[in-house]
Design a protein around this motif. Structure first.
Motif, PDB file in Angstrom:
ATOM      1  N   UNK A   1       0.833  -1.210   0.000  1.00 23.09           N
ATOM      2  CA  UNK A   1       0.000   0.000   0.000  1.00 23.09           C
ATOM      3  C   UNK A   1       0.863   1.254   0.000  1.00 23.09           C
ATOM      4  N   UNK A   2       1.934   1.234   0.775  1.00 21.33           N
ATOM      5  CA  UNK A   2       2.846   2.365   0.801  1.00 21.33           C
ATOM      6  C   UNK A   2       3.433   2.597  -0.587  1.00 21.33           C
ATOM      7  N   UNK A   3       3.862   1.544  -1.242  1.00 22.04           N
ATOM      8  CA  UNK A   3       4.458   1.677  -2.571  1.00 22.04           C
ATOM      9  C   UNK A   3       3.434   2.165  -3.598  1.00 22.04           C
ATOM     10  N   UNK A   4       2.196   1.724  -3.442  1.00 22.99           N
ATOM     11  CA  UNK A   4       1.146   2.190  -4.358  1.00 22.99           C
ATOM     12  C   UNK A   4       0.936   3.693  -4.239  1.00 22.99           C
ATOM     13  N   UNK A   5       1.016   4.212  -3.014  1.00 20.38           N
ATOM     14  CA  UNK A   5       0.859   5.657  -2.820  1.00 20.38           C
ATOM     15  C   UNK A   5       2.002   6.422  -3.486  1.00 20.38           C
ATOM     16  N   UNK A   6       3.212   5.896  -3.354  1.00 23.47           N
ATOM     17  CA  UNK A   6       4.354   6.548  -3.995  1.00 23.47           C
ATOM     18  C   UNK A   6       4.224   6.467  -5.513  1.00 23.47           C
TER      19      UNK A   6
ATOM     20  N   UNK B   1      10.336  10.369  -8.779  1.00 21.57           N
ATOM     21  CA  UNK B   1      10.157   9.662  -7.505  1.00 21.57           C
ATOM     22  C   UNK B   1       9.724   8.237  -7.823  1.00 21.57           C
ATOM     23  N   UNK B   2      10.347   7.270  -7.164  1.00 24.74           N
ATOM     24  CA  UNK B   2      10.066   5.863  -7.448  1.00 24.74           C
ATOM     25  C   UNK B   2       9.714   5.130  -6.152  1.00 24.74           C
ATOM     26  N   UNK B   3       8.846   4.103  -6.245  1.00 27.09           N
ATOM     27  CA  UNK B   3       8.482   3.354  -5.034  1.00 27.09           C
ATOM     28  C   UNK B   3       9.675   2.638  -4.407  1.00 27.09           C
ATOM     29  N   UNK B   4      10.584   2.091  -5.249  1.00 28.74           N
ATOM     30  CA  UNK B   4      11.633   1.233  -4.713  1.00 28.74           C
ATOM     31  C   UNK B   4      11.050  -0.094  -4.272  1.00 28.74           C
TER      32      UNK B   4
END
Length: 533
Positions: free
Chosen positions: A226-231, A240-243
């Motif tokens: 979920x955190x990566x989806x927001x990024x 800016x990339x999720x990583x």
């Protein structure tokens, strides 16, 4: 172990790895690092008196009955071989701890073997050790580069009597106990003096600047995604990339609970098993899909990278990825680069709780020390050598002595040849394999550093989490204790699987069996070569 027996054992292993599902004759197979009821390190049914009697003449030798064990009073010379932490004895942090051991036991003199002071490839080091054994000059204590091979080449002393008779050894983590045993279950070939795991890191500055909720240390895999989806929502219009947390090597264990699971290897079947790692495949497909969508810096073309990001070439280090990874052995350099030099705000995180069907774990390398087989002829010297091994690995006294060196080498002039501020992880040396919380609370990363110290930047709260401490002590190890696996891995670039999915438009299920066939062919070939050594 005689040569005939070695050949038979290697043949047995070959049959097992090429698909035999018959009765297991030598080894009681384990799953997920659990030790069987008849494991050599299990002491529950034996008293100390039973154990002392069982190993009479090997442990607690006191021939003159004066109440002082012989290894503590006889003059003993030991030769130590280690390539890590520097060539100069007075600047080598492990040897400085050996000096602490010698201060306590002045009857024991330890010298370093000059041939092993320089960095050397593990495969080459194995050949040197083998040649030295033939010459009769094998070091008494040495770094074990390829555990299965040093055992099969008859280089190592069985440590079972010493481990079984030592109560502190009860606290060695289960995965480490499994790793310490030879592949046929016959002996304990060495002791891991550290585990060095790969752990997640979050870029808190990036998350705060973009109003993205920062998760707690009790996060789950779902929280992580979920955190990566927001990024990812920010990526199309920003550099800016999720990583990612790099699950590429440990993923089969983390997602699918494949025993051991490193790079698709199944320790229970003795075969590569990508086909059964279905959730791992889903992760690869997700990463491939994100690559096509432009969510990963390294999947962009050079022209796309330049247009989107200008001249930065390390998105994590430049502060443009939300999630990264750090190897514990590299913590000092990474923290200095990211926090001191680049002024980022990062935080170490435990691994997120694995999805249903998986096992929460980190990947790690166990670095191991072994004793020379030649010590069989001198049990007093062998016992002294084992006590030094214990001091350097899981023993409480030795661990505290090692960590206390940080205080001795902190605050020295900047031109001093060795400073804790410059080489912190050389002093800490990864994570110990003991699970004893009374010992782990003294680990420098758990205990922390004074706020006015230069080392305060290593005060990450995650290390105070006891569950995280236990996972760090009990990671899933790179299986160098299994014959020929390391040789087969040399042929595998695990990211080729993702690239194949991304570039050819195939599904993981379409290619998993092909990868199994390819890697098991390599494994079988190396096992045949291994058997003929």
């Amino acid at each position: 172990m005689k040569k005939v027996i070695s050949i038979l054992l290697a043949l047995t292993m070959l049959v097992s790895i090429t698909g035999c599902t018959g009765k297991k004759e030598e080894v009681d197979k384990k799953t997920n690092g659990e030790i069987s009821s008849d494991d050599t390190t299990n002491q529950e049914d034996e008293t100390s008196e039973d154990i002392s009697s069982k190993y009479e003449g090997l442990v607690n030798i006191d021939e003159d009955s004066n109440g002082v064990l012989d290894w503590q009073e006889k003059e003993i010379d030991l030769v130590f071989a280690m390539k890590f932490y520097g060539t100069e004895d007075d600047q080598n942090t492990m040897f400085l701890n050996i000096k602490k051991f010698m201060e306590k036991y002045p009857n024991i003199k330890v010298t370093r073997d000059a041939q092993f002071k320089e960095q050397i490839d593990d495969f080459e080091e194995l050949e040197i050790l083998t040649a030295r054994s033939v010459e009769g000059t094998l070091p008494d204590i040495f770094y074990s580069p390829m555990s299965a091979e040093v055992y099969d080449r008859e280089l190592v002393l069985d440590l079972t009597p010493y481990v079984e008779s030592d109560k502190e050894a009860d606290m060695i983590s289960e995965n480490a106990k499994e790793f310490m045993k030879s592949y046929d279950g016959k002996i304990i070939y060495g002791l891991p003096f550290q585990s060095v795991g790969r752990i997640p890191v979050l870029n808190l500055k990036l998350l705060r600047e973009n109003n993205i909720t920062i998760p707690g240390y009790d996060w789950t895999y779902e929280d992580y995604e979920k955190l990566r989806e927001e990024v990812a929502k920010l990526t199309p219009n920003n550099p800016i990339f999720p990583g990612i947390i790099d699950f590429s090597e440990i993923g089969p264990h983390y997602f699918d609970s494949i025993p051991n699971g490193w790079k698709g290897y199944n320790a229970e079947t003795g075969k590569f098993d990508f086909a059964s790692s279905k959730r791992f495949g889903e992760w690869f497909e997700l990463v491939a899909k994100e690559g096509k969508e432009g969510l990963h810096f390294y999947d962009l073309t050079e022209e796309e990278r330049t247009a989107k990001c200008g001249n930065f070439g390390w998105p994590w280090g430049d502060g443009f990825e939300a999630v990264g990874n750090v190897w514990l052995y590299a913590l000092h350099g990474d923290v200095n680069t990211l926090i001191k030099e680049r002024e980022l705000e990062i935080d170490i995180y435990p691994m997120p709780k694995a999805p249903e069907g998986g096992t929460t774990s980190i990947q790690a390398y166990y670095d191991t020390l072994s004793l020379s087989r030649n010590l069989e002829d001198d049990p007093v010297k062998a016992e002294a050598a084992f006590q030094l091994l214990k001091w350097l690995s899981y023993g409480e006294e030795g661990l505290k002595a090692k960590w206390a060196l940080i205080d001795e080498y902190t605050g020295l002039p900047e031109d001093a040849p060795l400073r804790a501020e410059d080489k912190l992880m050389d002093f800490i040396q990864g994570w110990p394999v003991t699970t004893n919380p009374e010992v782990l609370k003294y680990h420098p990363l758990v205990k922390g550093f004074p706020e006015d110290s230069q080392l305060a930047i290593y005060n990450f709260e995650a290390f105070k989490d006891e569950d995280f401490q236990q996972i760090l002590s009990n990671p899933v190890p790179y299986p160098r204790n299994i014959p020929a696996v390391a040789r087969a891995y040399a042929q595998l670039n695990i990211w080729d699987i993702k690239n194949q999915i991304k570039d050819q438009g195939v599904r993981y299920s379409d290619i998993a069996e092909e990868w199994d066939e390819l890697m098991n062919t390599y494994l079988d070939d190396y096992l045949r070569e291994y058997k003929n050594k």
